[in-house]
Scaffold this motif. Structure first.
Motif, mmCIF file in Angstrom:
data_model
loop_
_atom_site.group_PDB
_atom_site.id
_atom_site.type_symbol
_atom_site.label_atom_id
_atom_site.label_comp_id
_atom_site.label_asym_id
_atom_site.label_seq_id
_atom_site.Cartn_x
_atom_site.Cartn_y
_atom_site.Cartn_z
ATOM 1 N N ILE A 29 0.651 -1.280 0.308
ATOM 2 C CA ILE A 29 -0.240 0.121 -0.132
ATOM 3 C C ILE A 29 1.007 1.213 -0.186
ATOM 4 N N ASP A 30 0.551 1.857 -0.759
ATOM 5 C CA ASP A 30 1.245 3.429 -0.625
ATOM 6 C C ASP A 30 2.729 3.234 -1.574
ATOM 7 N N SER A 31 3.100 1.560 -2.233
ATOM 8 C CA SER A 31 4.416 2.061 -2.933
ATOM 9 C C SER A 31 4.468 2.155 -4.037
ATOM 10 N N PHE A 32 3.336 3.233 -5.315
ATOM 11 C CA PHE A 32 3.189 3.308 -6.129
ATOM 12 C C PHE A 32 2.989 4.412 -6.529
ATOM 13 N N GLY A 33 3.619 5.185 -7.447
ATOM 14 C CA GLY A 33 2.974 6.970 -7.813
ATOM 15 C C GLY A 33 4.657 6.847 -8.662
ATOM 16 N N GLY A 34 4.319 8.283 -8.759
ATOM 17 C CA GLY A 34 5.415 9.469 -9.272
ATOM 18 C C GLY A 34 4.849 10.269 -8.949
ATOM 19 N N GLY A 35 5.413 11.433 -10.133
ATOM 20 C CA GLY A 35 5.480 12.809 -10.136
ATOM 21 C C GLY A 35 5.554 13.392 -10.813
ATOM 22 N N TRP A 36 5.535 14.613 -11.434
ATOM 23 C CA TRP A 36 6.044 15.498 -12.401
ATOM 24 C C TRP A 36 6.856 16.615 -12.013
ATOM 25 N N CYS A 37 7.981 17.297 -12.861
ATOM 26 C CA CYS A 37 8.658 18.571 -12.379
ATOM 27 C C CYS A 37 8.795 19.546 -14.075
ATOM 28 N N ALA A 38 8.564 20.906 -13.484
ATOM 29 C CA ALA A 38 8.508 21.628 -14.962
ATOM 30 C C ALA A 38 9.662 22.064 -13.550
ATOM 31 N N ILE A 39 10.599 22.899 -15.048
ATOM 32 C CA ILE A 39 11.780 24.313 -14.763
ATOM 33 C C ILE A 39 11.609 24.651 -15.431
ATOM 34 N N PHE A 40 11.304 26.277 -14.619
ATOM 35 C CA PHE A 40 11.419 27.438 -15.356
ATOM 36 C C PHE A 40 13.073 28.127 -15.222
ATOM 37 N N PRO A 41 13.053 29.386 -15.888
ATOM 38 C CA PRO A 41 14.188 30.058 -15.337
ATOM 39 C C PRO A 41 13.981 30.364 -13.965
ATOM 40 N N ASP A 42 12.764 30.850 -13.303
ATOM 41 C CA ASP A 42 13.192 31.440 -12.331
ATOM 42 C C ASP A 42 12.555 30.316 -10.647
ATOM 43 N N ARG A 43 11.953 28.925 -11.397
ATOM 44 C CA ARG A 43 11.469 28.541 -10.544
ATOM 45 C C ARG A 43 11.394 27.469 -10.808
ATOM 46 N N ILE A 44 11.354 26.204 -9.731
ATOM 47 C CA ILE A 44 11.180 24.332 -10.413
ATOM 48 C C ILE A 44 9.559 24.472 -9.758
ATOM 49 N N GLU A 45 8.719 23.443 -10.569
ATOM 50 C CA GLU A 45 7.615 22.744 -10.087
ATOM 51 C C GLU A 45 7.597 21.641 -9.831
ATOM 52 N N ILE A 46 7.260 21.488 -8.755
ATOM 53 C CA ILE A 46 7.749 19.458 -8.752
ATOM 54 C C ILE A 46 5.654 19.176 -7.457
ATOM 55 N N GLU A 47 5.562 18.105 -8.409
ATOM 56 C CA GLU A 47 4.002 17.784 -7.634
ATOM 57 C C GLU A 47 4.089 16.045 -7.739
ATOM 58 N N SER A 48 3.724 15.530 -6.705
ATOM 59 C CA SER A 48 3.808 13.967 -6.737
ATOM 60 C C SER A 48 2.335 13.464 -6.910
ATOM 61 N N THR A 49 2.255 12.241 -7.467
ATOM 62 C CA THR A 49 0.904 11.802 -7.649
ATOM 63 C C THR A 49 -0.102 12.038 -6.811
ATOM 64 N N ARG A 50 0.946 11.152 -5.836
ATOM 65 C CA ARG A 50 -0.066 11.554 -4.330
ATOM 66 C C ARG A 50 -0.732 12.954 -4.014
ATOM 67 N N GLN A 51 0.169 14.819 -3.889
ATOM 68 C CA GLN A 51 -0.383 15.193 -3.581
ATOM 69 C C GLN A 51 -1.332 15.741 -4.897
ATOM 70 N N ALA A 52 -1.565 15.305 -6.188
ATOM 71 C CA ALA A 52 -2.660 15.626 -7.364
ATOM 72 C C ALA A 52 -4.448 15.286 -6.696
ATOM 73 N N LEU A 53 -3.992 13.836 -5.817
ATOM 74 C CA LEU A 53 -4.477 12.917 -5.485
ATOM 75 C C LEU A 53 -5.487 13.586 -4.695
ATOM 76 N N SER A 54 -4.639 13.414 -3.941
ATOM 77 C CA SER A 54 -4.909 14.530 -2.302
ATOM 78 C C SER A 54 -6.004 15.820 -2.765
ATOM 79 N N LYS A 55 -5.536 16.294 -3.741
ATOM 80 C CA LYS A 55 -6.406 17.317 -4.142
ATOM 81 C C LYS A 55 -7.676 17.212 -5.375
ATOM 82 N N ALA A 56 -7.161 16.222 -5.685
ATOM 83 C CA ALA A 56 -8.642 16.089 -6.548
ATOM 84 C C ALA A 56 -9.446 15.393 -5.680
ATOM 85 N N LEU A 57 -9.272 14.928 -4.224
ATOM 86 C CA LEU A 57 -10.108 13.828 -3.402
ATOM 87 C C LEU A 57 -11.173 15.180 -2.629
ATOM 88 N N ASN A 58 -10.617 16.689 -2.780
ATOM 89 C CA ASN A 58 -10.426 17.060 -1.835
ATOM 90 C C ASN A 58 -11.029 18.745 -2.882
#
Length: 167
Positions: free
Chosen positions: A134-163
């Motif tokens: 349980i909870d041992s599968f997932g992943g994430g994404w990263c977007a790199i910009f000149p001024d910032r890095i945005e990273i999010e896991s699938t667990r974070q995205a799922l939590s947002k969707a469920l809420n």
């Protein structure tokens, strides 16, 4: 007992100079990790990784890692000159065991500012397990910009969707 893996594989195009910086930084991390004396550090690399501690010239570089004493990208790298444009290279970064998204993103952001000014670079990764844990599968994404890095896991995205989209 189960084995956990963080896997990723992506490629992007950048200038030859940016690719050379990435290769130099990759080798520096390997040298530091295995306690080898590193090759002389270029002025260009020291410029993109200025020291964060006055008495440690490589502290700006090692700061991109979760543990400055363990500077590992957890991946392999391959750089190839572009056939279409002799001023660019294709950089491939890949691993099937211990891919490290944050240090990889930090390296690209520091070394590829001119390329990032044209367009962001992104990648995703997976978290897998050799057993159905349980909870041992997932992943994430990263977007790199000149001024910032945005990273999010699938667990974070799922939590947002469920809420209901709330973070």
């Amino acid at each position: 007992m189960a084995d956990h893996f963080i896997q990723g594989s992506f490629a992007f195009t950048c200038s030859i100079a940016e690719a050379a910086l990435i290769e130099e930084a990759w080798q520096l991390a390997a040298d530091l990790m295995w306690d080898f004396d590193p090759a002389p550090i270029s002025d260009e690399l020291l410029t993109v990784f200025p020291p964060s501690l006055a008495d440690k010239p490589l502290s700006g570089f090692t700061a991109i890692f979760d543990d400055a004493n363990f500077p590992d990208f957890g991946a392999d790298i391959q750089v190839e000159n572009s056939i279409e444009d002799p001023k660019t290279c294709s950089v491939s970064i890949y691993s099937d065991t211990d891919f490290q998204p944050w240090p990889i993103a930090g390296l690209i952001q520091r070394c590829c500012q001119p390329t990032l000014a044209i367009a962001p670079i992104g990648f995703d990764w997976s978290l897998t397990c050799s057993k159905p844990r349980i909870d041992s599968f997932g992943g994430g994404w990263c977007a790199i910009f000149p001024d910032r890095i945005e990273i999010e896991s699938t667990r974070q995205a799922l939590s947002k969707a469920l809420n209901g989209g709330l973070s």
